[in-house]
Scaffold this motif. Structure first.
Motif, PDB file in Angstrom:
ATOM      1  N   GLN A  51       0.837  -1.192   0.000  1.00 15.06           N
ATOM      2  CA  GLN A  51       0.000   0.000   0.000  1.00 15.06           C
ATOM      3  C   GLN A  51       0.872   1.241   0.000  1.00 15.06           C
ATOM      4  N   PHE A  52       0.398   2.305  -0.676  1.00 11.98           N
ATOM      5  CA  PHE A  52       1.097   3.584  -0.708  1.00 11.98           C
ATOM      6  C   PHE A  52       0.083   4.689  -0.463  1.00 11.98           C
ATOM      7  N   VAL A  53       0.362   5.546   0.518  1.00  8.80           N
ATOM      8  CA  VAL A  53      -0.503   6.682   0.816  1.00  8.80           C
ATOM      9  C   VAL A  53       0.337   7.946   0.757  1.00  8.80           C
ATOM     10  N   GLU A  69       0.447  16.501   5.276  1.00  7.25           N
ATOM     11  CA  GLU A  69       1.479  16.180   6.272  1.00  7.25           C
ATOM     12  C   GLU A  69       2.870  16.086   5.645  1.00  7.25           C
ATOM     13  N   HIS A  70       2.959  16.234   4.334  1.00 14.20           N
ATOM     14  CA  HIS A  70       4.227  16.101   3.604  1.00 14.20           C
ATOM     15  C   HIS A  70       4.857  14.734   3.859  1.00 14.20           C
ATOM     16  N   GLU A  71       4.039  13.682   3.716  1.00 10.89           N
ATOM     17  CA  GLU A  71       4.495  12.321   3.952  1.00 10.89           C
ATOM     18  C   GLU A  71       4.143  11.410   2.789  1.00 10.89           C
ATOM     19  N   ALA A  72       5.075  10.507   2.527  1.00 12.48           N
ATOM     20  CA  ALA A  72       4.822   9.389   1.631  1.00 12.48           C
ATOM     21  C   ALA A  72       4.967   8.144   2.491  1.00 12.48           C
ATOM     22  N   VAL A  73       3.874   7.369   2.634  1.00 17.13           N
ATOM     23  CA  VAL A  73       3.857   6.225   3.545  1.00 17.13           C
ATOM     24  C   VAL A  73       3.670   4.946   2.737  1.00 17.13           C
ATOM     25  N   PHE A  74       4.637   4.051   2.844  1.00 22.27           N
ATOM     26  CA  PHE A  74       4.597   2.753   2.177  1.00 22.27           C
ATOM     27  C   PHE A  74       4.459   1.694   3.256  1.00 22.27           C
ATOM     28  N   THR A  75       3.497   0.783   3.106  1.00 22.08           N
ATOM     29  CA  THR A  75       3.316  -0.267   4.105  1.00 22.08           C
ATOM     30  C   THR A  75       3.165  -1.625   3.426  1.00 22.08           C
ATOM     31  N   GLY A  76       3.592  -2.649   4.155  1.00 21.73           N
ATOM     32  CA  GLY A  76       3.448  -4.019   3.695  1.00 21.73           C
ATOM     33  C   GLY A  76       4.520  -4.453   2.720  1.00 21.73           C
ATOM     34  N   ASN A  77       5.459  -5.237   3.193  1.00 24.65           N
ATOM     35  CA  ASN A  77       6.506  -5.810   2.335  1.00 24.65           C
ATOM     36  C   ASN A  77       7.198  -4.747   1.485  1.00 24.65           C
ATOM     37  N   VAL A  78       7.637  -3.678   2.121  1.00 23.97           N
ATOM     38  CA  VAL A  78       8.255  -2.568   1.405  1.00 23.97           C
ATOM     39  C   VAL A  78       9.673  -2.952   0.973  1.00 23.97           C
ATOM     40  N   HIS A  96      17.730   1.114  -4.589  1.00 25.71           N
ATOM     41  CA  HIS A  96      18.600   2.184  -5.052  1.00 25.71           C
ATOM     42  C   HIS A  96      19.740   1.489  -5.805  1.00 25.71           C
ATOM     43  N   PRO A  97      20.396   2.139  -6.724  1.00 26.74           N
ATOM     44  CA  PRO A  97      21.462   1.447  -7.457  1.00 26.74           C
ATOM     45  C   PRO A  97      22.521   0.782  -6.573  1.00 26.74           C
ATOM     46  N   ASN A  98      22.759   1.303  -5.358  1.00 27.50           N
ATOM     47  CA  ASN A  98      23.818   0.759  -4.509  1.00 27.50           C
ATOM     48  C   ASN A  98      23.348   0.099  -3.223  1.00 27.50           C
ATOM     49  N   VAL A  99      22.081   0.238  -2.876  1.00 31.59           N
ATOM     50  CA  VAL A  99      21.589  -0.332  -1.621  1.00 31.59           C
ATOM     51  C   VAL A  99      20.122  -0.722  -1.788  1.00 31.59           C
ATOM     52  N   THR A 100      19.744  -1.816  -1.146  1.00 28.92           N
ATOM     53  CA  THR A 100      18.342  -2.229  -1.097  1.00 28.92           C
ATOM     54  C   THR A 100      17.911  -2.243   0.362  1.00 28.92           C
ATOM     55  N   VAL A 101      16.718  -1.709   0.613  1.00 25.79           N
ATOM     56  CA  VAL A 101      16.163  -1.653   1.968  1.00 25.79           C
ATOM     57  C   VAL A 101      14.858  -2.425   1.974  1.00 25.79           C
ATOM     58  N   TRP A 102      14.703  -3.317   2.969  1.00 27.30           N
ATOM     59  CA  TRP A 102      13.446  -4.039   3.181  1.00 27.30           C
ATOM     60  C   TRP A 102      12.901  -3.629   4.541  1.00 27.30           C
ATOM     61  N   ALA A 103      11.588  -3.440   4.625  1.00 25.14           N
ATOM     62  CA  ALA A 103      10.961  -3.085   5.906  1.00 25.14           C
ATOM     63  C   ALA A 103       9.456  -3.290   5.794  1.00 25.14           C
ATOM     64  N   PRO A 104       8.789  -3.493   6.939  1.00 23.41           N
ATOM     65  CA  PRO A 104       7.337  -3.557   6.911  1.00 23.41           C
ATOM     66  C   PRO A 104       6.690  -2.202   6.592  1.00 23.41           C
ATOM     67  N   ARG A 105       7.398  -1.101   6.933  1.00 21.14           N
ATOM     68  CA  ARG A 105       6.831   0.240   6.746  1.00 21.14           C
ATOM     69  C   ARG A 105       7.965   1.224   6.470  1.00 21.14           C
ATOM     70  N   VAL A 106       7.745   2.109   5.512  1.00 23.26           N
ATOM     71  CA  VAL A 106       8.690   3.186   5.227  1.00 23.26           C
ATOM     72  C   VAL A 106       7.903   4.486   5.114  1.00 23.26           C
ATOM     73  N   VAL A 107       8.369   5.501   5.836  1.00 18.92           N
ATOM     74  CA  VAL A 107       7.750   6.827   5.769  1.00 18.92           C
ATOM     75  C   VAL A 107       8.828   7.822   5.378  1.00 18.92           C
ATOM     76  N   ALA A 108       8.596   8.514   4.282  1.00 19.09           N
ATOM     77  CA  ALA A 108       9.487   9.594   3.854  1.00 19.09           C
ATOM     78  C   ALA A 108       8.744  10.904   4.076  1.00 19.09           C
ATOM     79  N   THR A 109       9.335  11.792   4.876  1.00 16.10           N
ATOM     80  CA  THR A 109       8.758  13.123   5.042  1.00 16.10           C
ATOM     81  C   THR A 109       9.557  14.077   4.165  1.00 16.10           C
TER      82      THR A 109
END
Length: 152
Positions: free
Chosen positions: A31-33, A38-47, A51-64
């Motif tokens: 899901q993406f909201v 609030e100036h937020e991008a919220v990604f949830t569920g198997n995020v 990036h070309p040099n790094v991969t990040v896995w998480a249940p939730r990612v919030v970018a403000t």
């Protein structure tokens, strides 16, 4: 614990995180909201953030982000436990990772483990100052920072 041996373990892993706000990234999630108020991008569920040099896995990612929109990232928070940052040579895990481009600090907290071919470091928290290349591992309570280093 400040450990010069830890810098080689972390330098290649964490430097690309600084570029997350400046380089194209691919993000997938269940899901993406986008909350413009609030100036937020919220990604949830198997995020998965690639990036070309790094991969990040998480249940939730919030970018403000700031007034400059999504290219003006103020914070990048990966949370929910089971947070992983991986490059070609390194792997770091923890419960939460917070990156703030303004001060170039990355905080990985909760059950921190950093692994590469040179060794493994376990701690409660890792703070990496990407501007000064200083990495600080700490532990709380009765726990201690531990490291196992192998010679190449």
């Amino acid at each position: 614990m400040r450990n010069r041996l830890a810098l080689p373990i972390l330098a290649a892993l964490l430097a690309p995180v600084a570029a997350l706000a400046q380089s194209p990234v691919e993000i997938t999630s269940d899901q993406f909201v986008m909350n413009e108020a609030e100036h937020e991008a919220v990604f949830t569920g198997n995020v998965v953030v690639v990036h070309p040099n790094v991969t990040v896995w998480a249940p939730r990612v919030v970018a403000t982000y700031g007034e400059g929109g999504t290219s003006d990232i103020e914070t990048f928070l990966a949370s929910g436990g089971n947070v992983r940052l991986k490059t070609k040579d390194q792997d770091a895990t923890g419960d939460q990772a917070l990156y703030t481009p303004g001060d170039q600090l990355l905080r990985l907290t909760g059950n921190v483990r950093v692994v590469n071919a040179s060794g493994t470091v376990d701690a409660t928290e890792l703070v990496v100052n990407l501007a000064t290349n200083v990495s600080t591992f700490t532990s709380s309570g009765s726990g201690r920072v531990t490291g196992v280093f192998t010679s190449q």
